[in-house]
Scaffold this active site. Structure first.
Site, mmCIF file in Angstrom:
data_model
loop_
_atom_site.group_PDB
_atom_site.id
_atom_site.type_symbol
_atom_site.label_atom_id
_atom_site.label_comp_id
_atom_site.label_asym_id
_atom_site.label_seq_id
_atom_site.Cartn_x
_atom_site.Cartn_y
_atom_site.Cartn_z
ATOM 1 C CE1 TYR A 181 67.112 -60.163 32.077
ATOM 2 C CE2 TYR A 181 67.518 -58.489 30.406
ATOM 3 C CZ TYR A 181 66.654 -59.180 31.216
ATOM 4 O OH TYR A 181 65.315 -58.904 31.181
ATOM 5 C CG HIS A 221 60.897 -61.100 33.977
ATOM 6 N ND1 HIS A 221 62.237 -61.108 34.222
ATOM 7 C CD2 HIS A 221 60.747 -60.356 32.847
ATOM 8 C CE1 HIS A 221 62.875 -60.411 33.279
ATOM 9 N NE2 HIS A 221 61.979 -59.940 32.436
ATOM 10 C CB THR A 235 67.386 -59.987 35.921
ATOM 11 O OG1 THR A 235 67.044 -58.624 36.207
ATOM 12 C CG2 THR A 235 66.136 -60.732 35.515
ATOM 13 C CB SER A 271 66.526 -52.643 31.232
ATOM 14 O OG SER A 271 66.833 -53.779 30.455
ATOM 15 N NE ARG A 277 52.906 -56.198 31.527
ATOM 16 C CZ ARG A 277 53.334 -57.218 32.275
ATOM 17 N NH1 ARG A 277 53.397 -57.115 33.598
ATOM 18 N NH2 ARG A 277 53.696 -58.354 31.704
ATOM 19 C CE LYS A 319 62.828 -57.108 38.157
ATOM 20 N NZ LYS A 319 62.627 -57.805 36.894
#
Ligand SMILES: Cc1cc2nc3c(=O)[nH]c(=O)nc-3n(C[C@H](O)[C@H](O)[C@H](O)COP(=O)(O)O)c2cc1C
Length: 408
Positions: free
Chosen positions: A141, A288, A167, A118, A343, A264
């Site tokens: 981002y 997301h 993203t 990320s 997750r 994404k």
């Protein structure tokens, strides 16, 4: 009906399912952090829908098929992967365990699947490349400062990252109400949460040893010189996020990044087609993890139409709600090239760093393998809609009741 108890101790080898890992993580983490990982936006309708979308598909096995040799290996962006799995980009992992970004990347490398770092990671991308290796993708981002984007992209290229993931679904931050409740103004934890942190001494000790919450390591160049803490970094990122980002920007990104480019956050056929038309090499269907637009459709529901529109050779990943091997099977059957998992590995890494993340990947892979055997499909690439039968409508009352009671 009985309510079965999950494992919530600390012996990783006793975690049988992702749900066990989740319980273990819940116990280890302070509440504000567990909620950060586990929660969705607003009423969490989309978070639940992500699970429901998988549950409503029923599998129809073929029997008396020789399944003695099974494989999950797939081709992903022109290279082999041991399973149709990619670790999704997640920010702020360093709050869960020490150098969690490296731990996740190492687990992915051991499992021979790609890892996505990320932009809000706590370890510099160069260090992830050196300390973990493996197949690395970089998530971006969109921020206002194009020089910064250019320099980040150049760094990722130099460090050997094979793909860039833009993203597209964080024009503004989603309504994460649990997050707001856990903090008072100025990102200060509420008194109740401060007390809860004290009730988690293992986690607290770990954080103190690290010198406090780790900073966002890859956006230092964006931050003002007096930025000192991760709270400063969060404000920097928040201030610089650019809701004006549009398809022209994707075209520009394409012009400065020579390797694979994925978008994404796509949830419709027209957007998937536009992404490809603007130079993307593939799309990641995603809401997301239910953390942005509540009420949004689940990515899985959009998959068959997107596959139909983009054709058999397009790279289409899907994420949101994958918790079981059968979910991977269903996504593959509906046309996914691979799935991304968020997750699952975060619960694992929170419990036991790299070993925990690897355990999460192993659980999913073992379940997938078992399901392939029982389904009579030894090669995962042979899966298609024929293994799905009797689609249960999403509003089917008895099924919904069972799901909400957590009974299988
Ligand atoms: C704690 C957390 C942090 C996340 N941070 C990011 C991020 O920095 N960038 C991004 O593109 N997606 C982020 N996501 C979304 C994930 O990449 C992915 O789309 C989602 O987790 C998939 O759903 P799942 O968790 O049900 O597998 C985050 C998700 C979680 C749970």
């Amino acid at each position: 009906m009985t309510h079965r108890r999950l494992y919530a101790g600390s012996d990783l080898s006793r975690a049988v399912t992702i749900d066990d890992l989740r319980q273990m993580a819940r116990k280890r983490l302070p509440r504000f952090l567990f909620e950060y990982v586990d929660g969705g936006a607003e009423d969490e309708l989309t978070l639940r829908r992500n699970r429901d979308a998988f549950a409503r598909h029923t599998l129809q096995p073929s029997t008396l098929v020789d399944v003695s040799n099974r494989t999950q290996a797939v081709e992903l962006l022109g290279r082999p992967a041991a399973a149709p799995l990619v670790i999704a980009p997640t920010g702020f992992n360093g709050m869960l365990s020490q150098r969690a970004d490296v731990a996740l990347a190492r687990a992915a490398a051991k499992a021979s699947v790609p890892f996505t770092l990320s932009m809000a990671a706590n370890v510099r991308l160069e260090d992830v490349a050196t300390d973990a290796g493996g197949r690395l993708w970089m998530q971006l981002y969109w921020v206002r400062d194009r020089d910064f984007i250019r320099s980040l992209v150049t760094r990722a290229e130099k460090a050997g990252f094979e793909a860039l993931v833009l993203t597209s679904d964080v024009q503004v931050s989603g309504g994460r109400e649990w997050d707001r409740r856990n903090y008072r103004a100025g990102m200060q934890l509420s008194l109740r949460n401060k007390l809860d942190v004290l009730a988690h001494p293992r986690w607290l000790w770990h954080m103190l040893r690290e010198g406090g919450p780790p900073r966002f390591a890859n956006i230092r160049e964006l931050a003002p010189p007096d930025a000192r803490t991760v709270i400063d970094d969060m404000m920097t990122l928040g201030r610089n996020m650019d809701p004006a980002c549009n398809w022209d920007d994707l075209r520009w990104l394409r012009s400065i990044w020579p390797r694979r480019l994925l978008v994404k956050g796509i949830l419709s056929v027209p957007d998937a087609e536009r992404a490809i038309a603007h130079g993307a090499d593939g799309v990641i269907l995603s809401n997301h993890g239910g953390r942005q637009l509540d009420g949004a459709i689940s990515a899985l529901e959009t998959l068959p139409a997107v596959r139909h529109a983009l054709g058999p050779d397009a790279t289409i990943l899907v994420d949101g709600g994958i918790r079981r091997g059968v979910d991977v099977i269903k996504a593959k059957a509906l046309g996914a090239t691979a799935v991304m998992t968020g997750r699952n590995c975060l619960y694992g890494v929170a419990v036991a760093g790299e070993a925990g993340a690897l355990r999460a990947l192993d659980i999913i892979r073992q379940e997938t393998d078992r399901a392939q055997a029982l389904l009579g499909v030894p090669d995962i690439n042979a899966l298609d809609e024929r293994v799905l039968s009797g689609r249960t409508p999403i509003g089917f009352a008895p099924l919904r009741r069972e799901l909400s009671q957590g009974v299988t």
